[in-house]
Structures are given as C-alpha cells and as structure tokens.
Write a protein that holds these residues in place. Structure first.
Motif, PDB file in Angstrom:
ATOM      1  N   UNK A  15       2.457  14.005  -6.056  1.00 58.63           N
ATOM      2  CA  UNK A  15       2.895  14.237  -4.676  1.00 58.63           C
ATOM      3  C   UNK A  15       4.340  14.735  -4.589  1.00 58.63           C
ATOM      4  N   UNK A  16       5.020  14.875  -5.724  1.00 54.58           N
ATOM      5  CA  UNK A  16       6.419  15.325  -5.746  1.00 54.58           C
ATOM      6  C   UNK A  16       7.318  14.355  -4.977  1.00 54.58           C
ATOM      7  N   UNK A  17       7.079  13.070  -5.108  1.00 51.02           N
ATOM      8  CA  UNK A  17       7.824  12.104  -4.316  1.00 51.02           C
ATOM      9  C   UNK A  17       8.379  10.965  -5.178  1.00 51.02           C
ATOM     10  N   UNK A  18       9.622  10.559  -4.828  1.00 52.57           N
ATOM     11  CA  UNK A  18      10.192   9.313  -5.319  1.00 52.57           C
ATOM     12  C   UNK A  18      10.282   8.385  -4.120  1.00 52.57           C
TER      13      UNK A  18
ATOM     14  N   UNK B 228       0.857  -1.187   0.000  1.00 50.34           N
ATOM     15  CA  UNK B 228       0.000   0.000   0.000  1.00 50.34           C
ATOM     16  C   UNK B 228       0.889   1.231   0.000  1.00 50.34           C
ATOM     17  N   UNK B 229       0.736   2.083  -1.015  1.00 50.25           N
ATOM     18  CA  UNK B 229       1.504   3.318  -1.111  1.00 50.25           C
ATOM     19  C   UNK B 229       0.776   4.444  -0.383  1.00 50.25           C
TER      20      UNK B 229
ATOM     21  N   UNK C 272      11.333  -5.552  -4.311  1.00 54.45           N
ATOM     22  CA  UNK C 272      11.854  -4.184  -4.191  1.00 54.45           C
ATOM     23  C   UNK C 272      11.557  -3.423  -5.476  1.00 54.45           C
ATOM     24  N   UNK C 273      10.966  -2.230  -5.351  1.00 53.60           N
ATOM     25  CA  UNK C 273      10.698  -1.415  -6.534  1.00 53.60           C
ATOM     26  C   UNK C 273      10.779   0.066  -6.180  1.00 53.60           C
TER      27      UNK C 273
ATOM     28  N   UNK D 281       9.182  -2.326   3.994  1.00 58.74           N
ATOM     29  CA  UNK D 281       9.594  -0.963   4.315  1.00 58.74           C
ATOM     30  C   UNK D 281       9.418  -0.007   3.159  1.00 58.74           C
ATOM     31  N   UNK D 282       9.201   1.270   3.481  1.00 53.67           N
ATOM     32  CA  UNK D 282       8.991   2.295   2.457  1.00 53.67           C
ATOM     33  C   UNK D 282       9.712   3.570   2.874  1.00 53.67           C
TER      34      UNK D 282
END
Length: 312
Positions: free
Chosen positions: A209-212, A183-184, A201-202, A219-220
């Motif tokens: 959202x301006x996010x990488x 879940x992101x 892993x990806x 884990x995230x």
C-alpha cells in the motif's frame, strides 16, 4: 545510526552513515538472502551455503550450519536462525558466535518469524498459524494456533505483537493471552512489517500500500513511502526502508509532532496577546512559533507572514 545494505551484484555490504553520507564497502559472500543487525554488528544467511555470516570491519566470519537457514533474527545477546528442513532453531552468542541454544521445533521461513526479548523466544511454526513461546531460562514451551495465517511477529519485553492476513494485529502476553487487538486498513497484510515501540504503540510498513503507519492506543495515522518499499528495519529513532525502484533509502521518525490543544487571542488596550496550549508527546518541546499573516494590499500578490517565537 548507520544503515547496512547488501548489494548482490558486487557482492558487498555497504555501511552508510546518513549524517555524513559516507559509504564503507565490506566484501560479502554471494547469495545472501537475509541480514540482521544488533549492537552495531551485521549478520547474514545465504540461500546457497549452510552458513551464518558475521561481518567485521574488513570482511566476515563464517559458522557452519546443519542445513540452509531460512530466517534470521539478532537480539542484544543472541543471533537466531531457523532451519525448517531440519526442524531446528539455533541460537548463537552474538559476540563469540558459539552455539548456546538448539531447539528441535517447527519453524517458518521468511522475515519476522523469529523474535526474542526479555528471556523469551517467539517462533512462528511452518504452518504459519501456530506461535510458540520458549522461556530461555527454564525451557518451558507454550504454543497457540490461530485461525488466520500469521504474516509477522515482533516481541517487546515479555509480550509479542502478531499480525495476521486478516489485517488484524494482536498483542499477547507470555502465556499467549490476547491483551490488545487492532484493525489495520484493508490489504495492509499483503506484505507487512511491524515494530513495537510501547505496550500499546507500534509502527508498521504496509509495503503493497506504500504506507508507513503508527498505531497508538486506538488511534492510527499513516504517511506515504512515495514508492514501493522493501526491507524495513528499525533504528534507534526512526524506521528505515529501501525503495529499490528508485535506488533510495527512506525513513520515518518515531517522534510524533506536537499538537495545538487550544489557542486564543486576548486584547489588552492597543495590543494583543496570543496564548496557546501545546502538547508534545515526546516531552522535548523546544519552541513554539506564532505565524502572523498579513493580507496583500495588492490583489494577486502573496500575503506577508511574520513569525514570532512564543515564550514557553
């Protein structure tokens, strides 16, 4: 690695060498809507002409298509295009540009709707809910329809990562059985790019959202793109993205930083010994520095910091 950027105002394809800053401009057709690259070669499709373009050192070659292509993907061996109006997916040899495959199937328009690896072709259907897998050797087809719309898919080996409008990401095997799910953060799927690195892993780019972000096991972690990013593309050691409003190209390395698992200071007579346990996920740790901070003798002055290289 080099970066290919299409400039529609000229129009040209700019090949940028990040290490030297050198930019080479190659003439390009007008109206390109998507480009893809593999093995150092760049391919493109147009919103105006029913053609596949393959760029050379000085220009480009053209291959006529039955109708306008709405998606493109380049693997090591093939260049794939989706032609939704004809319900066609075509596969071309990446070197000779000869047509090798022609599948009469429904296919979606946009980015990350096609992917191919390890002899399997993955296609998102025009309903944006059905994923089709084709075995290129046998021609076997397997499909699965999902409840939520699919916003991106990307394969690795014989499995595929699928991102949904619900901010979920699944990893499926070649028979479309769910192997893993994540879940992101909320609203990541408004506009999303995903790139598998390992089986669990990806990397993803949440444009809105301006996010990488990076997901590994459970884990995230995320970092900011410092602006509205567009057109993310994976390189050999990093992920690239454009910041159109700034006229800049940004990147984030795949390499993960080392972690200090344990640290202690032992006293031995009049001296002290510092011992650290360090874990490097990439296995290429070159040095560990110990920073010794000395409080200032005069209030208001910055502290003095000495750095010592520790023995590995």
């Amino acid at each position: 690695s080099r970066i290919a950027v299409y400039d529609p105002s000229k129009p040209i394809l700019a090949i940028v060498d990040p290490s030297s800053g050198e930019v080479k401009e190659i003439r390009a057709p007008s109206g390109l809507v998507e480009i893809a690259s593999s093995n150092g070669r760049v391919y493109g499709i147009s919103g105006e002409e029913a053609k596949l373009y393959a760029f050379t050192a000085t220009g480009y070659e053209e291959v006529m298509l039955p109708d306008l292509a709405r998606a493109i993907y380049a693997s090591e061996r093939y260049v794939w295009v989706c032609i939704p109006d004809r319900r066609l997916v075509l596969g071309f040899d990446s070197e000779s540009l000869e047509e090798e495959f022609r599948f009469k199937v429904s296919c979606a328009a946009g980015r990350q709707v096609l992917s191919e690896s390890d002899g399997l072709l993955w296609i998102l259907s025009s309903d944006y809910k059905t994923v089709l897998r084709i075995d290129l050797a046998s021609g076997e087809k397997v499909e699965k329809r999902f409840e939520n719309p699919v916003v991106a898919l990307a394969s690795r080996g014989r499995s595929v990562f699928i991102a949904f409008s619900s901010d979920e990401v699944y990893r499926l095997d070649e028979n479309l059985k769910v192997l893993d799910s994540w879940k992101l953060p909320k609203e990541s799927s408004i506009k999303l790019f995903i790139h598998p690195l390992e089986p669990r892993r990806f990397i993803y780019v949440a444009y809105a959202r301006w996010r990488i972000g990076e997901v590994e096991e459970g884990g995230l972690i995320e970092v900011s793109t410092n602006g509205t990013a567009e057109y993310a593309s994976p390189g050999s050691d990093r992920i690239w993205f454009l910041l159109p409003n700034k006229g800049e190209v940004g990147w984030a390395f795949y390499s993960r930083p080392p972690r200090i698992l344990d640290f202690k200071v032992e006293r031995s007579g009049e001296s002290f010994k510092a011992v650290a346990e360090v874990f490097d996920p990439e296995g290429d740790l070159s040095k560990v520095l110990l920073a010794l901070k000395h409080p200032p003798k005069v209030e208001g002055l910055p502290p003095r910091i000495d750095r010592f290289e520790m023995k590995l």
